[in-house]
Design a protein around this motif. Structure first.
Motif, PDB file in Angstrom:
ATOM      1  N   PHE A  39       0.941  -1.073  -0.192  1.00  0.00           N
ATOM      2  CA  PHE A  39       0.030   0.197  -0.070  1.00  0.00           C
ATOM      3  C   PHE A  39       0.772   1.195  -0.046  1.00  0.00           C
ATOM      4  CE2 PHE A  39      -1.864   3.333   2.770  1.00  0.00           C
ATOM      5  CZ  PHE A  39      -2.995   3.820   1.777  1.00  0.00           C
ATOM      6  N   VAL A  40       1.771   1.515   0.991  1.00  0.00           N
ATOM      7  CA  VAL A  40       2.711   2.330   1.017  1.00  0.00           C
ATOM      8  C   VAL A  40       3.532   2.749  -0.337  1.00  0.00           C
ATOM      9  CG1 VAL A  40       4.761   3.489   2.299  1.00  0.00           C
ATOM     10  CG2 VAL A  40       2.785   2.406   3.566  1.00  0.00           C
ATOM     11  N   THR A  41       4.021   1.640  -0.996  1.00  0.00           N
ATOM     12  CA  THR A  41       4.632   1.710  -1.967  1.00  0.00           C
ATOM     13  C   THR A  41       3.790   2.271  -3.384  1.00  0.00           C
ATOM     14  OG1 THR A  41       6.231  -0.166  -1.682  1.00  0.00           O
ATOM     15  CG2 THR A  41       6.117   0.250  -3.640  1.00  0.00           C
ATOM     16  N   ALA A  42       2.792   1.581  -3.381  1.00  0.00           N
ATOM     17  CA  ALA A  42       1.890   2.133  -4.416  1.00  0.00           C
ATOM     18  C   ALA A  42       1.372   3.602  -4.084  1.00  0.00           C
ATOM     19  CB  ALA A  42       0.400   1.163  -4.440  1.00  0.00           C
ATOM     20  N   LEU A  43       1.104   4.250  -2.907  1.00  0.00           N
ATOM     21  CA  LEU A  43       1.097   5.475  -2.546  1.00  0.00           C
ATOM     22  C   LEU A  43       2.027   6.233  -3.084  1.00  0.00           C
ATOM     23  CD1 LEU A  43      -1.396   7.070  -1.347  1.00  0.00           C
ATOM     24  CD2 LEU A  43      -0.060   7.039   0.837  1.00  0.00           C
ATOM     25  N   LEU A  44       3.223   5.885  -2.529  1.00  0.00           N
ATOM     26  CA  LEU A  44       4.422   6.757  -3.050  1.00  0.00           C
ATOM     27  C   LEU A  44       4.513   6.900  -4.387  1.00  0.00           C
ATOM     28  CD1 LEU A  44       7.118   5.449  -0.482  1.00  0.00           C
ATOM     29  CD2 LEU A  44       6.098   7.650  -0.459  1.00  0.00           C
ATOM     30  N   ALA A  45       4.131   5.802  -5.392  1.00  0.00           N
ATOM     31  CA  ALA A  45       4.305   5.857  -6.716  1.00  0.00           C
ATOM     32  C   ALA A  45       3.296   6.708  -7.116  1.00  0.00           C
ATOM     33  CB  ALA A  45       4.336   4.390  -7.263  1.00  0.00           C
ATOM     34  N   TRP A  46       2.118   6.782  -6.819  1.00  0.00           N
ATOM     35  CA  TRP A  46       0.785   7.386  -7.284  1.00  0.00           C
ATOM     36  C   TRP A  46       1.263   8.892  -7.049  1.00  0.00           C
ATOM     37  CZ3 TRP A  46      -2.871  10.352  -4.197  1.00  0.00           C
ATOM     38  CH2 TRP A  46      -3.732  10.502  -5.110  1.00  0.00           C
ATOM     39  N   VAL A  47       1.573   9.233  -5.704  1.00  0.00           N
ATOM     40  CA  VAL A  47       1.913  10.498  -5.569  1.00  0.00           C
ATOM     41  C   VAL A  47       3.381  11.096  -6.422  1.00  0.00           C
ATOM     42  CG1 VAL A  47       3.031  12.224  -3.518  1.00  0.00           C
ATOM     43  CG2 VAL A  47       1.350  10.579  -3.105  1.00  0.00           C
ATOM     44  N   ALA A  48       4.309  10.251  -6.512  1.00  0.00           N
ATOM     45  CA  ALA A  48       5.205  10.840  -7.585  1.00  0.00           C
ATOM     46  C   ALA A  48       4.787  11.136  -8.959  1.00  0.00           C
ATOM     47  CB  ALA A  48       6.269   9.581  -7.277  1.00  0.00           C
ATOM     48  N   ILE A  49       3.855  10.289  -9.635  1.00  0.00           N
ATOM     49  CA  ILE A  49       3.298  10.434 -10.906  1.00  0.00           C
ATOM     50  C   ILE A  49       2.454  11.646 -10.826  1.00  0.00           C
ATOM     51  CG2 ILE A  49       2.174   9.268 -12.601  1.00  0.00           C
ATOM     52  CD1 ILE A  49       3.528   6.692 -11.707  1.00  0.00           C
ATOM     53  N   ARG A  50       1.356  11.688 -10.014  1.00  0.00           N
ATOM     54  CA  ARG A  50       0.398  12.420  -9.987  1.00  0.00           C
ATOM     55  C   ARG A  50       0.719  13.779  -9.696  1.00  0.00           C
ATOM     56  NH1 ARG A  50      -3.050  15.807 -10.232  1.00  0.00           N
ATOM     57  NH2 ARG A  50      -4.894  16.084  -9.900  1.00  0.00           N
ATOM     58  N   TYR A  51       1.700  14.144  -8.561  1.00  0.00           N
ATOM     59  CA  TYR A  51       1.939  15.189  -8.225  1.00  0.00           C
ATOM     60  C   TYR A  51       3.365  15.760  -8.504  1.00  0.00           C
ATOM     61  CZ  TYR A  51      -2.367  14.917  -5.744  1.00  0.00           C
ATOM     62  OH  TYR A  51      -3.938  14.554  -5.379  1.00  0.00           O
ATOM     63  N   ASN A  52       4.006  15.459  -9.524  1.00  0.00           N
ATOM     64  CA  ASN A  52       5.291  15.824  -9.812  1.00  0.00           C
ATOM     65  C   ASN A  52       5.027  17.232 -10.352  1.00  0.00           C
ATOM     66  OD1 ASN A  52       4.773  15.738 -12.702  1.00  0.00           O
ATOM     67  ND2 ASN A  52       4.974  13.486 -12.554  1.00  0.00           N
ATOM     68  N   ALA A  53       6.541  17.835 -10.477  1.00  0.00           N
ATOM     69  CA  ALA A  53       6.506  19.128 -10.995  1.00  0.00           C
ATOM     70  C   ALA A  53       5.897  19.626 -12.261  1.00  0.00           C
ATOM     71  CB  ALA A  53       7.992  19.636 -10.939  1.00  0.00           C
ATOM     72  N   LYS A  54       6.042  18.446 -13.214  1.00  0.00           N
ATOM     73  CA  LYS A  54       5.705  18.818 -14.542  1.00  0.00           C
ATOM     74  C   LYS A  54       4.055  18.683 -14.620  1.00  0.00           C
ATOM     75  CE  LYS A  54       5.797  16.310 -19.005  1.00  0.00           C
ATOM     76  NZ  LYS A  54       6.377  15.351 -19.796  1.00  0.00           N
ATOM     77  N   ARG A  55       3.282  17.995 -13.824  1.00  0.00           N
ATOM     78  CA  ARG A  55       2.048  17.945 -13.815  1.00  0.00           C
ATOM     79  C   ARG A  55       1.242  18.932 -12.919  1.00  0.00           C
ATOM     80  NH1 ARG A  55      -0.849  12.076 -14.187  1.00  0.00           N
ATOM     81  NH2 ARG A  55       0.347  11.090 -16.012  1.00  0.00           N
ATOM     82  N   ASN A  56       2.250  19.415 -11.937  1.00  0.00           N
ATOM     83  CA  ASN A  56       1.910  20.284 -11.048  1.00  0.00           C
ATOM     84  C   ASN A  56       2.777  21.691 -10.884  1.00  0.00           C
ATOM     85  OD1 ASN A  56      -0.905  19.299  -9.426  1.00  0.00           O
ATOM     86  ND2 ASN A  56       0.788  17.705  -9.705  1.00  0.00           N
ATOM     87  N   PRO A  57       2.828  22.450 -11.835  1.00  0.00           N
ATOM     88  CA  PRO A  57       3.932  23.661 -11.979  1.00  0.00           C
ATOM     89  C   PRO A  57       3.602  24.746 -10.770  1.00  0.00           C
ATOM     90  CG  PRO A  57       2.025  23.800 -13.705  1.00  0.00           C
ATOM     91  CD  PRO A  57       1.934  22.479 -12.782  1.00  0.00           C
ATOM     92  N   GLU A  58       2.494  24.713 -10.021  1.00  0.00           N
ATOM     93  CA  GLU A  58       2.311  25.619  -9.042  1.00  0.00           C
ATOM     94  C   GLU A  58       1.944  24.624  -7.842  1.00  0.00           C
ATOM     95  OE1 GLU A  58      -0.705  28.566  -9.627  1.00  0.00           O
ATOM     96  OE2 GLU A  58       0.139  29.220 -11.572  1.00  0.00           O
ATOM     97  N   ALA A  59       2.977  24.589  -6.922  1.00  0.00           N
ATOM     98  CA  ALA A  59       2.750  23.674  -5.863  1.00  0.00           C
ATOM     99  C   ALA A  59       1.754  24.299  -4.730  1.00  0.00           C
ATOM    100  CB  ALA A  59       3.834  23.706  -4.827  1.00  0.00           C
ATOM    101  N   ALA A  60       0.892  23.319  -4.182  1.00  0.00           N
ATOM    102  CA  ALA A  60      -0.108  23.614  -3.110  1.00  0.00           C
ATOM    103  C   ALA A  60       0.535  24.224  -1.958  1.00  0.00           C
ATOM    104  CB  ALA A  60      -0.888  22.471  -2.895  1.00  0.00           C
ATOM    105  N   SER A  61      -0.438  25.211  -1.229  1.00  0.00           N
ATOM    106  CA  SER A  61      -0.053  25.761  -0.042  1.00  0.00           C
ATOM    107  C   SER A  61      -0.383  25.478   1.047  1.00  0.00           C
ATOM    108  CB  SER A  61      -0.026  27.367  -0.342  1.00  0.00           C
ATOM    109  OG  SER A  61      -1.520  27.617  -0.332  1.00  0.00           O
TER     110      SER A  61
END
Length: 304
Positions: free
Chosen positions: A66-88
């Motif tokens: 679960f933790v490995t899948a969560l880390l992979a999902w976060v790395a793909i879904r919220y990387n800088a390319k997909r999210n140029p503006e970081a959440a605050s």
């Protein structure tokens, strides 16, 4: 030191009794080269421990995936390319509650199963047979408390087990070295080269299905009496008397080792337990009383 060498003759004399108790017994509790996992469980305690280990392994595996899948999902879904503006934002109450409550629930669930198993080990039942075991540098002493005799147990091939008068070929045996001469000594005692560093000159013999309580202590430094197939391990501490118990469900030969680093020859103080039928145990007991306590066999049989 005097005690060590004085037992050499006794060890040689007891070979017949030790070999007799081994006839027809299967070697069950022993390490196997290349094997993964536990030795076969021979007691309820060992069965419980192995089941608990399996259950916790499943839980840990699920959490890891679960933790490995969560880390992979976060790395793909919220990387800088997909999210140029970081959440605050700095807090997420539902997530914080979840990562606090869920681990607590998991630990309580594990504890609900592990604590009863722990209590079962620590609550010593009424004994059918009580044996006091004392750790020495580097051998074990066993006293059958209710039977009035005791003996000592050395690794086959240690200096205390070599007696050229009783066995001329012992002159060729080099202590602690596995060669053709050591193998011949093992075979003479009813073992094979596979039991080198495991087999002892005398063994603890107990009847199958009996509740055995071991009173564990030491005479010099801390040792530990351990039989993996029984699911038991207890430190032997000088000046203290601890207890463990087991009820072996299957006839056979089981091996263990001192499991507390105790000095130069720590690796050479194995444990051998032979679980036999009630009839075989009664016969062994009569022989042991005569050999170790000096009670003539006819008197032993008459008292029974």
């Amino acid at each position: 030191m005097t005690r060590l060498f004085s037992m050499a003759a006794l060890a040689a004399a007891s070979t017949a009794t030790a070999a007799w108790a081994q006839e027809g017994l299967e070697i069950i509790g022993t390490p196997v080269d290349g094997a993964v996992g536990f030795q076969p469980a021979a007691t309820e305690l060992a069965t419980d421990l192995q089941w608990l280990d399996g259950m916790i392994l499943v839980i840990i595996t699920i959490i890891t995936l679960f933790v490995t899948a969560l880390l992979a999902w976060v790395a793909i879904r919220y990387n800088a390319k997909r999210n140029p503006e970081a959440a605050s934002f700095t807090h997420h109450t539902p997530v914080e509650i979840a990562w606090t409550v869920v681990p607590i629930v998991i630990l309580v669930f594990i504890g609900a199963f592990s604590l009863p198993i722990l209590f079962k080990q620590q609550e010593i039942p009424e004994a059918d047979l009580t044996i006091k075991v004392t750790g020495y540098q580097w051998y074990w002493g066993y006293e059958y408390v209710d039977e009035g005799f005791e003996f000592e147990s050395y690794m086959l091939g240690s200096p205390a087990t070599l007696d050229e008068n009783a066995r001329p070929d012992d002159a060729n045996v080099t202590p602690f070295v596995l060669d053709e001469h050591m193998e011949a000594k093992l075979i003479d005692a009813g073992y094979s080269r596979d039991e080198f560093l495991l087999a002892t000159d005398t063994s603890v013999v107990v009847p199958v299905g009996a509740t055995v309580v071991m009173q564990v202590t030491a005479a010099d430094v801390i040792h530990a009496w351990t039989i993996p197939s029984f699911g038991v391990k207890q430190d032997a501490v000088p000046g203290r008397l601890a207890e463990l118990w087991f009820n072996a469900e299957r006839e056979g030969i089981y091996f263990g080792q001192c499991s507390e680093l105790c000095g130069f020859y720590h690796a050479y103080m194995p444990i051998t337990v032979k679980v036999v039928s009630e009839e075989a145990y009664a016969e062994w007991l009569a022989d042991a009383r005569e050999e170790y306590a000096g009670i003539p066999r006819d008197r032993v049989l008459a008292s029974n």
